[in-house]
Design a protein around this motif. Structure first.
Motif, mmCIF file in Angstrom:
data_model
loop_
_atom_site.group_PDB
_atom_site.id
_atom_site.type_symbol
_atom_site.label_atom_id
_atom_site.label_comp_id
_atom_site.label_asym_id
_atom_site.label_seq_id
_atom_site.Cartn_x
_atom_site.Cartn_y
_atom_site.Cartn_z
ATOM 1 N N GLY A 47 0.349 0.527 11.012
ATOM 2 C CA GLY A 47 -0.545 1.273 10.127
ATOM 3 C C GLY A 47 -0.491 0.758 8.697
ATOM 4 O O GLY A 47 -1.523 0.560 8.050
ATOM 5 N N ASN A 48 0.729 0.507 8.207
ATOM 6 C CA ASN A 48 0.861 0.012 6.838
ATOM 7 C C ASN A 48 0.225 -1.360 6.678
ATOM 8 O O ASN A 48 -0.320 -1.690 5.624
ATOM 9 C CB ASN A 48 2.339 -0.050 6.439
ATOM 10 C CG ASN A 48 2.931 1.331 6.254
ATOM 11 O OD1 ASN A 48 2.200 2.322 6.182
ATOM 12 N ND2 ASN A 48 4.254 1.414 6.193
ATOM 13 N N MET A 49 0.330 -2.192 7.717
ATOM 14 C CA MET A 49 -0.283 -3.516 7.624
ATOM 15 C C MET A 49 -1.801 -3.396 7.554
ATOM 16 O O MET A 49 -2.458 -4.110 6.812
ATOM 17 C CB MET A 49 0.122 -4.373 8.831
ATOM 18 C CG MET A 49 1.562 -4.872 8.743
ATOM 19 S SD MET A 49 2.065 -5.836 10.186
ATOM 20 C CE MET A 49 1.432 -7.463 9.768
ATOM 21 N N LEU A 50 -2.348 -2.451 8.313
ATOM 22 C CA LEU A 50 -3.799 -2.273 8.285
ATOM 23 C C LEU A 50 -4.268 -1.771 6.913
ATOM 24 O O LEU A 50 -5.392 -2.021 6.501
ATOM 25 C CB LEU A 50 -4.225 -1.274 9.370
ATOM 26 C CG LEU A 50 -4.160 -1.778 10.806
ATOM 27 C CD1 LEU A 50 -4.460 -0.648 11.778
ATOM 28 C CD2 LEU A 50 -5.112 -2.944 11.034
ATOM 29 N N GLN A 51 -3.370 -1.058 6.220
ATOM 30 C CA GLN A 51 -3.748 -0.522 4.908
ATOM 31 C C GLN A 51 -3.596 -1.533 3.784
ATOM 32 O O GLN A 51 -4.037 -1.308 2.673
ATOM 33 C CB GLN A 51 -2.893 0.716 4.582
ATOM 34 C CG GLN A 51 -3.297 1.933 5.407
ATOM 35 C CD GLN A 51 -2.403 3.118 5.132
ATOM 36 O OE1 GLN A 51 -1.279 2.976 4.677
ATOM 37 N NE2 GLN A 51 -2.915 4.311 5.409
ATOM 38 N N ASP A 52 -2.910 -2.665 4.052
ATOM 39 C CA ASP A 52 -2.685 -3.690 3.028
ATOM 40 C C ASP A 52 -3.720 -4.797 3.225
ATOM 41 O O ASP A 52 -3.788 -5.397 4.292
ATOM 42 C CB ASP A 52 -1.263 -4.245 3.198
ATOM 43 C CG ASP A 52 -0.908 -5.287 2.141
ATOM 44 O OD1 ASP A 52 0.219 -5.234 1.636
ATOM 45 O OD2 ASP A 52 -1.755 -6.152 1.838
ATOM 46 N N GLU A 53 -4.505 -5.053 2.180
ATOM 47 C CA GLU A 53 -5.634 -5.962 2.411
ATOM 48 C C GLU A 53 -5.183 -7.371 2.777
ATOM 49 O O GLU A 53 -5.903 -8.078 3.485
ATOM 50 C CB GLU A 53 -6.565 -5.977 1.201
ATOM 51 C CG GLU A 53 -5.936 -6.488 -0.072
ATOM 52 C CD GLU A 53 -6.935 -6.458 -1.228
ATOM 53 O OE1 GLU A 53 -7.768 -7.366 -1.268
ATOM 54 O OE2 GLU A 53 -6.881 -5.535 -2.067
ATOM 55 N N ASN A 54 -3.994 -7.779 2.321
ATOM 56 C CA ASN A 54 -3.519 -9.123 2.684
ATOM 57 C C ASN A 54 -3.063 -9.193 4.130
ATOM 58 O O ASN A 54 -3.116 -10.246 4.755
ATOM 59 C CB ASN A 54 -2.348 -9.543 1.789
ATOM 60 C CG ASN A 54 -2.802 -9.844 0.386
ATOM 61 O OD1 ASN A 54 -3.935 -10.285 0.176
ATOM 62 N ND2 ASN A 54 -1.941 -9.572 -0.581
ATOM 63 N N GLU A 55 -2.558 -8.081 4.641
ATOM 64 C CA GLU A 55 -1.972 -8.117 5.977
ATOM 65 C C GLU A 55 -2.933 -7.628 7.060
ATOM 66 O O GLU A 55 -2.678 -7.827 8.239
ATOM 67 C CB GLU A 55 -0.665 -7.292 5.991
ATOM 68 C CG GLU A 55 0.425 -7.937 5.136
ATOM 69 C CD GLU A 55 1.770 -7.252 5.265
ATOM 70 O OE1 GLU A 55 1.782 -6.023 5.537
ATOM 71 O OE2 GLU A 55 2.791 -7.932 5.088
#
Lengths: 562, 337
Positions: B222-230
Motif C-alpha cells: 500500500g505504501n509503495m502504491l502511495q509513493d509516486e516513485n515506487e
C-alpha cells in the motif's frame, strides 16, 4: 637537535616513577576504571543467567558460519584499512604532488560518514534499479536481471568494502601522526646505508609507527566486530547477527550476553597478542621536530600515482556518498525539511561535545596514572576500561541500564525507607546516561591515543620536572598536556565524530522526545524510507567535517610547535 | 583545566530537566517509529490536552522497562508483532486493563484475555506475484510456496525477521513441526537468492525479474502504491491473499500494553481508548494502509480495492507460543544461509 631512540631492552620490573605523591592518581584511576568497567561487568553478569543454554543449538546450526564470516570480515576490513590508511598517510606525508595539502585533511572526511549511511547509499546506487545498472542495461540492451551478471553489493565483499572505506581514517590518522613525529634523519640514515625508500618504509618507518598503527587497527577491528547496521542490511551473518537473534527472537538476553562475552574474549586475545609481540620494545622520541621533512620530488607519472592513491579512497568514501545524499536531499527537500532539525543538531553537538571532553579527561587520567605507576595491575585496569568499545552498542546500553537503574532504585528505596521521600530515577533515562555510555564506549579511543603519545615522551622530562619540585599533577599540566596538545585535540575530535554517529546505545538510553541526528535518520532508514533520511544524514556528515579539519590542522601543527 | 570544564559540562547536562512526570502526561516506549505514531498522538493531545512523550527503539526497551522497575516513567509500550508484546506479558511487565470502551472497540481475538495487551491494527502477510510471469490463481496458499514448480523463483527477507517467524509459527500451529520443516526446506530450495533486504525489496526484485513470487506485509505494498516513485514498481505485481478459501490469511498485529509501573495510569488508559476509537483507527487505516482493529472502521479505499481479507482464526497467543521452535527451525534448515 633531534633524537629518536628505539631501545630494545627487558621491560623494567620497577615502576618507573612510583612515588608517594602518585598514590592519589592511582586511587583516582582505579575508581574511574571501576565505574567505567561497570557496564561491561554487567554484561558479564547477565551472561551467567541465560534463559536456556544456547550453545548446543548454535554449534549444531549457525555458529560455524557466524565465526567464519566474522573472521573473513575482520581480515578483509583489517587488510583494506591498513593498505589504504598506510599508503595514503605515507603519500601525503612524504611525497610532493599537486593537491597534497588538500588531501592531508580530505583523507579524513570518509570518517564523517556513518557506516550504515554509506551502506544504503551504495545499495541505492548499485542495486538493480540504481543508476549504474540502469545505464548498463540501456547501453547493452539487457532486459532483466537474468540477462547479465553484476556484483552483488549486499554481500560479504560489499560489507568489507563499505566498512573499509569509512574506517580506514583511523589508521590514516594515527599513522600520519606517527610518521610526522619521526625524525627525518632516521630516514636519511637508512637511505645512506643503502636501503630503498620502500625498504626503509618497511624496516624503519613502519616498526617505529607500529604502536600507533596497532591502536588504529584495533579500533577498526573492534568497530567491525560490533557493527550491526551494515551487516544486517547486507544480510552478512556475523556473530553480531547471532547475538541479536538470540536476544530479540529467542528472548534470551543471557545467551546474547554470552555471545557478547565471547566476542570480547576475541578482542582481548587479539590485542594481547599484538602487545606481547612488541613487549620488549620501548620507544621514546624527543619532540624537537623543527627539522623539516624532505618530501620526495617526483616525476610527473609518479605524482599522478600519488594523486590516484589519495583520490580513489577519497572519492569512494566521501565524494560519492556525500554527492548522492546531496542529490536525494535536494529532490526530497520539501518532504524532509523539518524545524526539529535545528534542535536535533544542537542535541547531537552538545551531547557529543560533552562526551568527547569527558572521555578525553578520563583517558588522560588513566593513561597518566599508568605512566606514574606502570604495574601489571594498572595495565589490567586500562585494558578493562577500554572494553566497552568491543561490544555492540545495544548490548552495552543494557549494560549501562543495569548499574544506573540499580543505583537509582537503591537510592530511591533507601530514601523511601528513611525519610519517606521518593527520588525516582535520577540517572536512568537522562542525558547523563548517554554521556556515560559514550564515555564507556569510546574511552578506548581517547585512552589509547593519549597512552601511545605519552609513551613517546622520554621519562627524563618527568624526572626533570619532578626534581624541580613539581607534583605529578603539575608535571602533567605544565609538561605533558602542552606537549600533547595535538594528540589531545585529535583524540577529543575522533570521539566527538564517533559520538555524532553513535546509534544503537543512543536509541535505547535516550530521554523522552529526545532525538539526535543519528536517531532521526534511523527512524526513516529503518522503515525503508531511505530518501527521507538523506537530508539529516547529510547534516551528520557536514557536522563531522568541521572537527575533522580542526583535527588535521592540529596534526600538521605538531611539527611547528616544538 | 580541561578536566574541570568537562566535569562542569557533564554536571550541567545531567542536571538538565527531563521528563519529570507532572500531571497531564503520558509516556510511551515505542517499537514503532515516532513519525508513524505522531499523527495519532497529535490528535490525542488536541482532544484531551494530555501531553505525550515518546522514546522509540527497535530493541532494548523491554530491558529498560524491567530494570527501571517500579520507578519507570513509562506508561504504555507500543509494539509491532505479537511475539514482542507477548514477551512483555511473560516477563510480567504489563498490567491488566478493564475498560468497556476498549472491550467494545477491539474484538476478543485481538486482545489479551485479561486485557494485558490490545491490538490496534492488523496486517496480512501476503504473497506477491509477477503480473507478467505468473498467471492469476497459479498460487493461492502458503503451502504451495514449497512446490518444486517455483524452484529459483521466490524472494523473501530473512527467515529470522519477526514477520516471517510469526508466519512459520502459524505453520507449526497448523501442521506440526515436522511437516513445517519439510515445507520450509521446500521453500528454501525454491529461493531465487539468499534471503535479504526487507519486504519492499522483494516486490522490487519481482519488478527487476530476479524472481516471480515474494512474501510481504500488506501495508508495504500500500505504501509503495502511495509513493509516486515506487508506484510503477508496485503496479507490476499482483497481490494474493493466501489460503483465502481455507483457514484464512496469516495476520500479525501492532498493539499497545499498559505497564505495571505506569505513573500516569488514567491518562494511559485514555490514550489506549482513544487509539481504539473510530477517529484514531481511521488515521491508522488511511496513513499507513493497515487494517483497523476496530471492526466499525473500514479499511482505506485503496486497501479495500484489493479485495477482502479473511484472517486466519488461529489465536495470536498460539503463534507467539511457537516462536522459539520457529526460530530454531530457521537455523536448522539453514534458511538464511
Amino acid at each position: 637537535m633531534t633524537e629518536a631512540v628505539t631501545v630494545v631492552a627487558p621491560a623494567t620490573s620497577e615502576p618507573l616513577l612510583a612515588k608517594r605523591a602518585s598514590r592519589r592518581w592511582i586511587l583516582a584511576a582505579t575508581l574511574i576504571s571501576a565505574i567505567v568497567a561497570l557496564p561491561v561487568l554487567s554484561v558479564l553478569y547477565l551472561a551467567l543467567f541465560p534463559e536456556e543454554n544456547i550453545w548446543p543449538h548454535l554449534i549444531d546450526t549457525t555458529l560455524p558460519r557466524y565465526l567464519t564470516t566474522t573472521v573473513k570480515l575482520m581480515l578483509g576490513v583489517g587488510v583494506l584499512t591498513l593498505v589504504i590508511g598506510l599508503a595514503t598517510a605515507w603519500t601525503v606525508t612524504m611525497c610532493e604532488f599537486p593537491g597534497r595539502r588538500f588531501f592531508e585533511w580530505a583523507m579524513l572526511l570518509p570518517f564523517a560518514v556513518p557506516a550504515y549511511v554509506i551502506a544504503y547509499v551504495y545499495t541505492s546506487l548499485l542495486d538493480y534499479a540504481g543508476p549504474v545498472q540502469r545505464a548498463l542495461r540501456e547501453v547493452f540492451g539487457w532486459q532483466s536481471a537474468s540477462d547479465y551478471w553484476f556484483p552483488e553489493i549486499r554481500s560479504l565483499g560489499g560489507a568489507t568494502l563499505m566498512l573499509g572505506l569509512v574506517l580506514y581514517p583511523y589508521v590514516y590518522l594515527l599513522a600520519r601522526a606517527a610518521f610526522l613525529e619521526q625524525s627525518p634523519s632516521l630516514f636519511a640514515v637508512s637511505r645512506s646505508l643503502g636501503h630503498s625508500a620502500l625498504s626503509t618504509f618497511f624496516r624503519v618507518v613502519l616498526p617505529i609507527a607500529r604502536p600507533a598503527v596497532a591502536v588504529g587497527l584495533s579500533l577498526v577491528l573492534m568497530e567491525t566486530l560490533n557493527d550491526f547496521g551494515t551487516v544486517d542490511f547486507f544480510a552478512v551473518q556475523t556473530l553480531t547477527a547471532g547475538l541479536f537473534d538470540t536476544w530479540m527472537n529467542l528472548g534470551n538476553l543471557g545467551g546474547a550476553a554470552q555471545i557478547a562475552t565471547t566476542m570480547l574474549a576475541f578482542v582481548v586475545i587479539l590485542v594481547t597478542l599484538e602487545r606481547y609481540s612488541r613487549r620488549k620494545q620501548k620507544q621514546y622520541a624527543a619532540r624537537d621536530n623543527r627539522e623539516p621533512i624532505q618530501r620526495f620530488n617526483l616525476s610527473r607519472p609518479r605524482q599522478a600515482i600519488c594523486l590516484a592513491v589519495c583520490l580513489i579512497p577519497f572519492t569512494l568514501g566521501f565524494v560519492v556518498p556525500a554527492a548522492t545524499l546531496g542529490l536525494y536531499a535536494w529532490e526530497y527537500f520539501g518532504e524532509s525539511w523539518n524545524p526539529d532539525f535545528v534542535e536535533n543538531t544542537l542535541n547531537s553537538l552538545l551531547l557529543s561535545g560533552t562526551a568527547a571532553l569527558t572521555t578525553l579527561a578520563v583517558g588522560v587520567v588513566l593513561a597518566y596514572s599508568r605512566r606514574l605507576h606502570d604495574t601489571r595491575g594498572m595495565q589490567v585496569l586500562m585494558r578493562l576500561s577500554g572494553l566497552g568499545y568491543a561490544m555492540p552498542g545495544a548490548v552495552l546500553a543494557v549494560g549501562v541500564i543495569v548499574p544506573l537503574a540499580g543505583f537509582d532504585n537503591w537510592l530511591d528505596g533507601a530514601l523511601r525507607r528513611t525519610v519517606g521521600v521518593s527520588s525516582g530515577l535520577l540517572l536512568s533515562g537522562t542525558t547523563f546516561a548517554l554521556v556515560f555510555a559514550y564515555t564507556v564506549r569510546f574511552l578506548a579511543v581517547s585512552a589509547g591515543s593519549v597512552e601511545s603519545a605519552l609513551q613517546k615522551v622520554t621519562p627524563s622530562m618527568d624526572m626533570a620536572s619532578r626534581s624541580l619540585g613539581d607534583t605529578p599533577g603539575r608535571t602533567l599540566v605544565r609538561v605533558h598536556l602542552p606537549m600533547l596538545r595535538g594528540t589531545l585535540l585529535t583524540a577529543a575530535l575522533v570521539v566527538f565524530v564517533d559520538c555524532m554517529k553513535e546509534l544503537p546505545a543512543t536509541l535505547i538510553l535516550r530521554p523522552f522526545n529526545f532525538e539526535t541526528l543519528a536517531t532521526y535518520v534511523y527512524q526513516f532508514a529503518s522503515d525503508e524510507r531511505l530518501f527521507h533520511s538523506a537530508l539529516p544524514s547529510l547534516i551528520i556528515v557536514l557536522a563531522g567535517i568541521v572537527p575533522i579539519i580542526l583535527m588535521s590542522r592540529s596534526i600538521a601543527n605538531t611539527r611547528s610547535i616544538a | 583545566m580541561r578536566l574541570k570544564i568537562a566535569a562542569a559540562a557533564a554536571l550541567i547536562l545531567a542536571a538538565l530537566p527531563f521528563a519529570a512526570s507532572a500531571d497531564g502526561e503520558v509516556n510511551i516506549y515505542s517499537y514503532r517509529q515516532a513519525y508513524l505514531i505522531n499523527p495519532l498522538l497529535k490528535a490525542f493531545e488536541k482532544e484531551t490536552g494530555i501531553e505525550t512523550n515518546v522514546v522509540f527503539a527497535k530493541n532494548g526497551l523491554a530491558e529498560r522497562l524491567e530494570r527501571e522497575g517500579r520507578n519507570s516513567p513509562a506508561d504504555v509500550v507500543m509494539t509491532v508483532d505479537i511475539s514482542r508484546i507477548n514477551e512483555l506479558v511473560e516477563r510480567d511487565l504489563v498490567a491488566s486493563v478493564r475498560s468497556d470502551t476498549l472491550e467494545k472497540n477491539i474484538p476478543e481475538n485481538l486482545r489479551h484475555p485479561d486485557g494485558k495487551w490490545f491490538a490496534l491494527t492488523t496486517r496480512g502477510r501476503l504473497i506477491y506475484t509477477s503480473k507478467d510471469r505468473v498467471k492469476a490463481g497459479e498460487i493461492t496458499t502458503y503451502e504451495e510456496l514449497a512446490d518444486p514448480k517455483w524452484k529459483g523463483r521466490i524472494c523473501t527477507r530473512s527467515g529470522k525477521h519477526p514477520y516471517n517467524i510469526a508466519l512459520i509459527s502459524s505453520m507449526i500451529a497448523h501442521h506440526g513441526l515436522e511437516e513445517t520443516e519439510q515445507w520450509l526446506r521446500g521453500l528454501k530450495a525454491n529461493l531465487a537468492r539468499k534471503p535479504q533486504g526487507a519486504d519492499r525489496d522483494q516486490i522490487k526484485a519481482i519488478a527487476e525479474g530476479v524472481c516471480d513470487v515474494s512474501i510481504g506485509n500488506s501495508y508495504y505494498y500500500g505504501n509503495m502504491l502511495q509513493d509516486e516513485n515506487e508506484r510503477p514498481i508496485a503496479e507490476q505485481v499482483r497481490l494474493v491473499f493466501p489460503n483465502a478459501d481455507g483457514r484464512g490469511t496469516h495476520i500479525n498485529i501492532s498493539g499497545i500494553a499498559l505497564t505495571k509501573s505506569a505513573p500516569n495510569r488514567d491518562n494511559a488508559i485514555k490514550l489506549m481508548e482513544f487509539l481504539s476509537s473510530p477517529e484514531a483507527q481511521r488515521i491508522y487505516a488511511e496513513a499507513n494502509t493497515e487494517y483497523p482493529a476496530n471492526p466499525a472502521v473500514k479499511p482505506s479505499g485503496l486497501v479495500a480495492s484489493w479485495g477482502e481479507i479473511h484472517p486466519d482464526a488461529l489465536p495470536l497467543q498460539t503463534i507467539a507460543a511457537h516462536r522459539d521452535e520457529a526460530v530454531k527451525l530457521v537455523d536448522r534448515v539453514d534458511f538464511d544461509g
